[in-house]
Design an enzyme around this catalytic site. Sequence first.
Site, PDB file in Angstrom:
ATOM      1  N   ASP A 104      -3.048   7.454   8.527  1.00 50.28           N
ATOM      2  CA  ASP A 104      -3.837   7.006   9.270  1.00 50.28           C
ATOM      3  C   ASP A 104      -3.391   6.043  10.448  1.00 50.28           C
ATOM      4  O   ASP A 104      -4.132   5.104  10.620  1.00 50.28           O
ATOM      5  CB  ASP A 104      -5.023   6.146   8.276  1.00 50.28           C
ATOM      6  CG  ASP A 104      -3.905   5.028   7.351  1.00 50.28           C
ATOM      7  OD1 ASP A 104      -2.699   5.080   7.724  1.00 50.28           O
ATOM      8  OD2 ASP A 104      -4.557   4.532   6.476  1.00 50.28           O
ATOM      9  N   SER A 118       0.733  -1.162  -0.056  1.00 47.79           N
ATOM     10  CA  SER A 118      -0.086   0.116   0.005  1.00 47.79           C
ATOM     11  C   SER A 118       0.652   1.121   0.018  1.00 47.79           C
ATOM     12  O   SER A 118       0.203   2.271  -0.286  1.00 47.79           O
ATOM     13  CB  SER A 118      -1.112   0.109   1.307  1.00 47.79           C
ATOM     14  OG  SER A 118      -0.230  -0.243   2.517  1.00 47.79           O
ATOM     15  N   HIS A 147      -0.211   4.144   7.324  1.00 46.72           N
ATOM     16  CA  HIS A 147       0.333   4.769   6.335  1.00 46.72           C
ATOM     17  C   HIS A 147       0.961   6.080   6.417  1.00 46.72           C
ATOM     18  O   HIS A 147       0.435   6.704   7.584  1.00 46.72           O
ATOM     19  CB  HIS A 147      -0.651   4.828   5.041  1.00 46.72           C
ATOM     20  CG  HIS A 147      -1.071   3.364   4.673  1.00 46.72           C
ATOM     21  ND1 HIS A 147      -2.268   2.909   5.403  1.00 46.72           N
ATOM     22  CD2 HIS A 147      -0.560   2.365   4.083  1.00 46.72           C
ATOM     23  CE1 HIS A 147      -2.613   1.785   4.942  1.00 46.72           C
ATOM     24  NE2 HIS A 147      -1.662   1.347   4.041  1.00 46.72           N
TER      25      HIS A 147
END
Length: 389
Positions: free
Chosen positions: A353, A57, A356
């Site tokens: 968050d 991600s 990340h």
Amino acid sequence: MKSTCVVLPLAFSFLLLSSPSSAHNKTHKSSSSSSSSSSLRSSYKGCFSNVYAFGDSYTDTGNAHFLGTLPSFTGSKNSPYSTNRLCDGRLVVDFLCDALALPPLPPYKATTTLNSTSGVNFALAGSTTLSRDFFANYKFGDFPLWKDVPLSIQTQIDWFNRFHTGIECKGKDADACRAKMKNTLFWIGEIGVSDYAINIGSSVSARYLTEKTVTNVCKLIQTLLDNGATYIVVQGLPPVGCFPLAVSACPVVQMSKAGCDVIVNSAIMIHNEILEKNLEKFQKRYPDRTIIYADFWNAYLTVLMNPPKFGFEDPFKACCGAGGGKYNFKSHSLCGSPGTSTCKDPSKYISWDGIHLTEAMYKQVADLFLNQGFCRPSFDQMVKNKSGI
């Protein structure tokens, strides 16, 4: 014909702080002391004609979105996922493409609109190095960010093989295909954080985990080398034990003076050390290729240990999350879900968050990789080697 690589110096400065980690601290040519600074930021226009990216991600620009593996709340008005990135903006790979004067990389799964002229992004958010069978056998049942058990790195290998044979080299002879590979930068973003995050508190030994994760990353590298990859950059892992994900659940006795989870970070350090040693072995076996290590660990700690020098105010608190307090992180109330909120100015935060990073942090990390000597050998040296300088 040999491509012309232009390295353009632009006014840009950052004060660097040497990492406090003695077990994983290596000398960076451009950051020999805490007071050192750089007045140059380089644009590597024309150095590579395209980029192929891999990772999780931290590098995915939309594959998970197109697969539908992200949770339903990603369309929330509180979420920035309209960019199909788990971030409030750009990632390291986006800043890399900016420096190379290339457009953002299209995700591989954007099959209806895929324009691979300047490269493709195979990275997949949530991707693990360990197989899905591994997680099924150990009966891991908690994947708060994903609808199902995440796909493994093998998925990206399969995607690349299909693309390479079915699109990239279709209709080309072997020499033409190899020539294209020699002008391509292969960027392997960090991958393995999901493995360690899912295994926090499990009975799986850290040694077994690190050996298996690095082995599977090396499988990807070998696949690329077998297909003619000549220039490869491989990111190590950041100190996940300093992320809200880890520290919010960390027992006090397990926390370092810096405020990080010692046990999680110990596993990450071992992972990075094994990975870098394997890259050195690859380099010896393939002396005509350039394989470099991007030191995410020390790049992250350089910022974390002196946030004001990089424009950050809160090094541990998540910008988007729930619960407030020191970390603003709840594993089952992730950014965009009901009850969460977003800070007014993400550029002041390192963590987006809790899992990340913010665009502002990715920008700093990208600069450290490309311009400040946090790649070994340096990114600049790789460019010079390619240009015959």
